[in-house]
Design a protein around this motif. Structure first.
Motif, PDB file in Angstrom:
ATOM      1  N   ARG A  51       0.847  -1.200   0.000  1.00  0.00           N
ATOM      2  CA  ARG A  51       0.000   0.000   0.000  1.00  0.00           C
ATOM      3  C   ARG A  51       0.873   1.237   0.000  1.00  0.00           C
ATOM      4  NH1 ARG A  51      -3.265  -2.975  -1.292  1.00  0.00           N
ATOM      5  NH2 ARG A  51      -5.105  -3.736  -0.174  1.00  0.00           N
ATOM      6  N   MET A  77       0.966  -6.364   5.974  1.00  0.00           N
ATOM      7  CA  MET A  77       1.285  -5.603   4.765  1.00  0.00           C
ATOM      8  C   MET A  77       2.556  -4.781   4.935  1.00  0.00           C
ATOM      9  SD  MET A  77      -2.219  -3.957   3.358  1.00  0.00           S
ATOM     10  CE  MET A  77      -3.199  -4.858   2.168  1.00  0.00           C
ATOM     11  N   HIS A 131      10.036   6.473  -6.508  1.00  0.00           N
ATOM     12  CA  HIS A 131      10.529   5.117  -6.726  1.00  0.00           C
ATOM     13  C   HIS A 131       9.407   4.089  -6.536  1.00  0.00           C
ATOM     14  CE1 HIS A 131      12.861   1.427  -5.982  1.00  0.00           C
ATOM     15  NE2 HIS A 131      13.822   2.004  -6.657  1.00  0.00           N
ATOM     16  N   GLN A 140     -11.860 -15.121   1.039  1.00  0.00           N
ATOM     17  CA  GLN A 140     -10.587 -14.387   1.128  1.00  0.00           C
ATOM     18  C   GLN A 140     -10.323 -13.928   2.560  1.00  0.00           C
ATOM     19  OE1 GLN A 140      -9.411 -11.572  -1.694  1.00  0.00           O
ATOM     20  NE2 GLN A 140      -9.499 -13.085  -3.328  1.00  0.00           N
ATOM     21  N   ILE A 192      15.781   4.561  -9.677  1.00  0.00           N
ATOM     22  CA  ILE A 192      14.642   3.971 -10.392  1.00  0.00           C
ATOM     23  C   ILE A 192      15.133   3.158 -11.591  1.00  0.00           C
ATOM     24  CG2 ILE A 192      12.515   4.464 -11.672  1.00  0.00           C
ATOM     25  CD1 ILE A 192      12.066   6.839  -9.834  1.00  0.00           C
ATOM     26  N   THR A 214      16.430  -0.128 -10.303  1.00  0.00           N
ATOM     27  CA  THR A 214      15.368  -1.054  -9.918  1.00  0.00           C
ATOM     28  C   THR A 214      14.631  -1.592 -11.138  1.00  0.00           C
ATOM     29  OG1 THR A 214      15.093   0.021  -7.787  1.00  0.00           O
ATOM     30  CG2 THR A 214      13.245  -1.284  -8.579  1.00  0.00           C
ATOM     31  N   LEU A 215      14.370  -0.726 -12.101  1.00  0.00           N
ATOM     32  CA  LEU A 215      13.640  -1.195 -13.281  1.00  0.00           C
ATOM     33  C   LEU A 215      14.444  -2.260 -14.040  1.00  0.00           C
ATOM     34  CD1 LEU A 215      11.888   2.062 -14.534  1.00  0.00           C
ATOM     35  CD2 LEU A 215      10.841   0.073 -13.425  1.00  0.00           C
ATOM     36  N   LYS A 265      15.622  -4.646 -12.661  1.00  0.00           N
ATOM     37  CA  LYS A 265      15.260  -5.911 -11.988  1.00  0.00           C
ATOM     38  C   LYS A 265      13.764  -6.199 -12.133  1.00  0.00           C
ATOM     39  CE  LYS A 265      18.909  -5.547  -8.523  1.00  0.00           C
ATOM     40  NZ  LYS A 265      19.057  -4.107  -8.192  1.00  0.00           N
ATOM     41  N   SER A 281      12.304  -9.694 -11.578  1.00  0.00           N
ATOM     42  CA  SER A 281      12.129 -10.157 -10.191  1.00  0.00           C
ATOM     43  C   SER A 281      10.837  -9.610  -9.600  1.00  0.00           C
ATOM     44  CB  SER A 281      13.269  -9.689  -9.295  1.00  0.00           C
ATOM     45  OG  SER A 281      14.490 -10.011  -9.844  1.00  0.00           O
ATOM     46  N   ILE A 282      10.556  -8.350  -9.904  1.00  0.00           N
ATOM     47  CA  ILE A 282       9.337  -7.745  -9.356  1.00  0.00           C
ATOM     48  C   ILE A 282       8.104  -8.439  -9.932  1.00  0.00           C
ATOM     49  CG2 ILE A 282       8.004  -5.599  -9.126  1.00  0.00           C
ATOM     50  CD1 ILE A 282      10.666  -4.071  -9.419  1.00  0.00           C
ATOM     51  N   ASP A 283       8.138  -8.693 -11.225  1.00  0.00           N
ATOM     52  CA  ASP A 283       6.997  -9.367 -11.865  1.00  0.00           C
ATOM     53  C   ASP A 283       6.779 -10.757 -11.268  1.00  0.00           C
ATOM     54  OD1 ASP A 283       6.638  -7.164 -13.412  1.00  0.00           O
ATOM     55  OD2 ASP A 283       7.588  -8.007 -15.213  1.00  0.00           O
ATOM     56  N   PHE A 341       7.692 -11.793  -8.310  1.00  0.00           N
ATOM     57  CA  PHE A 341       7.193 -11.633  -6.944  1.00  0.00           C
ATOM     58  C   PHE A 341       5.694 -11.337  -6.964  1.00  0.00           C
ATOM     59  CE2 PHE A 341       5.789  -9.279  -3.324  1.00  0.00           C
ATOM     60  CZ  PHE A 341       6.339  -9.970  -2.264  1.00  0.00           C
ATOM     61  N   GLU A 342       5.290 -10.432  -7.842  1.00  0.00           N
ATOM     62  CA  GLU A 342       3.871 -10.048  -7.893  1.00  0.00           C
ATOM     63  C   GLU A 342       2.985 -11.241  -8.230  1.00  0.00           C
ATOM     64  OE1 GLU A 342       3.741  -6.637 -10.530  1.00  0.00           O
ATOM     65  OE2 GLU A 342       3.194  -5.334  -8.832  1.00  0.00           O
ATOM     66  N   ARG A 396      -1.396 -14.259  -1.402  1.00  0.00           N
ATOM     67  CA  ARG A 396      -2.184 -13.281  -0.637  1.00  0.00           C
ATOM     68  C   ARG A 396      -3.098 -12.502  -1.578  1.00  0.00           C
ATOM     69  NH1 ARG A 396       2.985 -12.729   1.335  1.00  0.00           N
ATOM     70  NH2 ARG A 396       3.343 -10.753   0.255  1.00  0.00           N
ATOM     71  N   PRO A 397      -4.078 -13.204  -2.149  1.00  0.00           N
ATOM     72  CA  PRO A 397      -4.908 -12.574  -3.193  1.00  0.00           C
ATOM     73  C   PRO A 397      -5.711 -11.374  -2.688  1.00  0.00           C
ATOM     74  CG  PRO A 397      -5.831 -14.690  -2.494  1.00  0.00           C
ATOM     75  CD  PRO A 397      -4.492 -14.587  -1.870  1.00  0.00           C
ATOM     76  N   TRP A 398      -5.856 -11.245  -1.354  1.00  0.00           N
ATOM     77  CA  TRP A 398      -6.692 -10.146  -0.825  1.00  0.00           C
ATOM     78  C   TRP A 398      -5.964  -8.809  -0.826  1.00  0.00           C
ATOM     79  CZ3 TRP A 398      -4.636 -14.167   1.991  1.00  0.00           C
ATOM     80  CH2 TRP A 398      -3.615 -13.827   2.892  1.00  0.00           C
ATOM     81  N   VAL A 399      -4.648  -8.839  -1.064  1.00  0.00           N
ATOM     82  CA  VAL A 399      -3.878  -7.589  -0.967  1.00  0.00           C
ATOM     83  C   VAL A 399      -4.222  -6.659  -2.145  1.00  0.00           C
ATOM     84  CG1 VAL A 399      -1.573  -6.580  -1.034  1.00  0.00           C
ATOM     85  CG2 VAL A 399      -2.015  -8.608   0.366  1.00  0.00           C
TER      86      VAL A 399
END
Ligand code: SF4
Lengths: 467, 201
Positions: free
Chosen positions: A30, A124, A153, A256, B177, B180-181, B183, B186-188, B190-191, B198-201
């Motif tokens: 968030r 979170m 960022h 959920q 930035i 980080t971009l 990488k 890795s971010i994709d 992780f997501e 944790r689908p509720w996030v």
């Protein structure tokens, strides 16, 4: 598996990348945004032609310099404030992020709106370009403030470059005495550790006195983790947390909810987890406190007297001298004899419904001292509405308080709500720095009940005498 | 970002402890939506009278410190708010390095994002540099980031620690930035995994 602290668990669950030297990319669940620290970040995105990576996880609300008078529906007079709020309006729209404009009843201080709307959930990672993001740690969320470059960022990548902090445990054992509140706990901890005592640490608050607090009280405690120098404050989630979260607009529902609950219940520090620093305070030893100086660590029980610079060591001697001079106080003077011109009840520390209830309980059937300026600024439009429904607003108004619209207001005095030179204020906010509430204004930090008591008597007052 | 490699300049002494972000840049100046132009209001309430005239006693108003590029400060410099306007104001004034026994966490990070080097040293080293700084423009310090040393006017050298990654970014003037971009994969990943877990996030 080696034992872990709550912080370790949340950290591990959000590692998107870790370099050999421990530099990590922490994924952010968030991202909360307000008008003062974000314009330059959005401008940076535009210049580099970058989108917001996860607009659905990004929530914006103007709070820092919005006026809190009812006529604000007609627009903001101050040109620079208006430019910032307009910029946020536009950025929220252009980049497609969730937004609560000034006209929305749900608008308020970003750290009150996030939890209220169910954006903040246990486990979170939460960041915001504001140091009091620590507030959200009350849910067992890893939450901390970031600078504007980091805002940019996170907008661009939904991650933050981080090194892990150390683990610190602050335990408040046993029960609190009557008249002692969450604000007194958090100020007393800072009085004990100093404003740099938490530097390099994430603090977990625990112990019976913390468990006994409502979510509102827990948010007050975590809110001021930053004043103690910590990166973040945390409280492990429990039934109090789940009850608060359940049914909020953005909280999970149905299957959920059940899945979330199963994970949340694993979020606690293991018994044999390693702590780099431990502080234990007995709940019964905590008194209602006030600050006398210009740093949040300048805190003493209301029954004490103004200290002398010689009571301190090192660089603090000069700082205390300067503080006493700034505050216009004499060593030896009883704190309870200090006369007050203004009372401010509000801020992300103490602008929630429970805070208003505590103040109203003291004010019921009483009047504020003649000549006193007293103001209540609810933390959000919804807190304001609820307080009106419960009859609290009438109590405040009958006592002689101004009843305002939601925002940060006199907590940092970026809007027209400011102290004038030499004006002395009992304030439920979190910072007593020089000039914080207005040029040469003098701030004493207190709990909402203590603020209400001071409004009635005209001087700093031990609230226990009025209970 | 501007590179930081080696700096030789005047150091101004500010021994006060707990210099907070409201002192560095009072909030009345936070209303700009730019990153520049804050230098003239750096330390505004300590530096100017209400009528706008300078307070002659304030260190940066003294002739020998007007061009200072380094500040030697008391404990816990930069405590308070997250406002990046604080390093922006220091930078805009011309300060490129701050030395203290400790810094507030967010301020410390914000410095690196703006080409400013904050250096943490033990009390005795800070005391020594504070003495040097008290000698004014006659006593310049040389901060060598590559070799992690500070050279005083008397030739002595003090070593300091700095995070290797932060040092690298500062010396090369790298943009976080972009780093980080690079990488993004890795971010994709992780997501995608987090969306399952944790689908509720
Ligand atoms: S209420 Fe005060 S401390 Fe909280 S976000 Fe607003 S200005 Fe900051």
């Amino acid at each position: 598996m080696s034992p872990k602290t709550l912080y370790d668990k949340i950290w591990d669950a959000h590692l998107a990348h870790e370099a050999e030297d421990g530099t990590a990319l922490l994924y952010i669940d968030r991202h909360l945004v307000h008008e003062v620290t974000s314009p330059q970040a959005f401008e940076g995105l535009r210049m580099a032609n970058r989108p917001v990576h996860a607009p659905d996880k990004t929530i914006a609300v103007p709070d820092h310099n919005v006026p809190t008078t009812e006529d604000r529906v007609n627009g903001i007079d101050n040109e620079e404030s208006r430019i910032q709020v307009d910029a946020l309006d536009k950025n929220a729209k252009d980049f497609g992020i969730h937004y609560y404009p000034v006209s929305d009843v749900r608008q308020g201080i970003v750290h009150i709106v996030g939890p209220e709307q169910g954006w903040t959930l246990p486990g979170m990672t939460v960041v915001c370009g504001d140091s009091h993001t620590a507030t959200h740690g009350a849910f067992g969320a890893l939450a901390h403030g970031i600078g504007t470059s980091e805002v940019e960022h996170v907008l661009a990548t939904q991650t933050l470059i981080q090194k892990k902090s150390k683990n610190m445990k602050v335990e408040i054992t046993g029960k609190l005495r009557p008249g002692v509140t969450a604000k007194d706990i958090t100020l007393s901890v800072i009085g004990e550790t100093g404003t740099a005592g938490g530097t390099g640490y994430v603090i977990e608050y625990c112990g019976e006195a913390i468990r006994d607090l409502s979510m509102e009280g827990r948010m007050t405690v975590c809110n001021m983790a930053i004043e103690g120098g910590a990166r973040a404050g945390l409280i492990a989630p429990d039934d109090v947390t789940y009850d608060y979260v359940k049914g909020r607009p953005h909280a999970p529902k149905g299957a959920q909810w059940e899945a979330a609950l199963t994970w949340w219940k694993t979020l606690y520090s293991d018994d044999d987890a390693h702590w780099d620093k431990v502080i234990t305070i007995k709940g019964e030893d905590i008194a209602p406190v006030v600050t006398w100086g210009t740093s949040p660590e300048d805190v003493l029980p209301i029954t004490a007297s103004v200290p002398a610079p010689e009571d301190f060591k090192g660089g603090k001697v000069d700082a205390a001298k300067r503080a006493l001079d700034y505050m216009g106080l004499t060593p030896g003077q009883a704190l309870s004899e200090i006369e007050i011109d203004t009372v401010f009840i509000g801020s992300c520390t103490n602008g929630r419904i429970e805070d208003l209830r505590a103040a109203a309980a003291i004010l019921k059937g009483k009047k504020i001292k003649d000549g006193m300026r007293a103001m209540v600024v609810p933390g959000s439009g919804l807190v304001r509405a609820q307080a009106e429904e419960e009859g609290l607003a009438d109590i405040f108004k009958e006592a002689g308080f101004e009843w305002r619209m939601a925002g940060c207001s006199m907590c940092l005095a970026m809007n027209p709500d400011q102290l004038s030179e030499g004006e002395r204020c009992a304030s439920t906010s979190n910072r007593n720095f020089e000039g914080r509430q207005g040029f040469k204004g003098r701030t004493h930090l207190v709990s909402p009940a203590m603020a209400a008591a001071a409004a009635v008597t005209g001087h700093l007052t031990d609230v226990r005498e009025m209970m | 970002m501007e590179k930081f490699q080696k700096l030789t300049g005047t150091a101004a002494p500010m021994p006060l402890v707990n210099i907070d972000t409201d002192m560095i840049i009072p909030k009345v100046f936070l209303k700009s939506i730019q990153r520049t132009g804050f230098g003239k209001n750096l330390f505004d309430e300590m530096r100017y009278n209400r009528d706008g005239s300078e307070i002659p006693d304030f260190v940066l108003n003294k002739p020998q410190y007007r061009n200072a590029e380094i500040i030697v400060a008391g404990d816990n410099f930069g405590c308070g708010s997250s406002r990046e306007h604080a390093p922006w104001a220091l930078k805009d004034f011309g300060i490129k390095c701050v030395i203290s026994t400790s810094f507030a966490d967010i301020f410390y990070n914000n410095c690196f994002k703006n080409g400013i080097l904050p250096i943490v040293l033990p009390q005795e080293d800070v005391d020594k540099l504070m003495d040097d700084a008290n000698r004014g423009a006659n006593a310049t310090l040389t901060v060598d980031l590559e070799n992690q040393t500070i050279q005083g006017p008397d030739g002595g050298s003090i070593a300091f620690e700095v995070d290797a990654f932060k040092k690298h970014c500062l010396i090369e003037g790298l943009d976080d930035i972009d780093l980080t971009l690079a990488k993004k994969a890795s971010i994709d990943t992780f997501e995608a995994e987090a969306a399952q877990a944790r689908p509720w996030v």
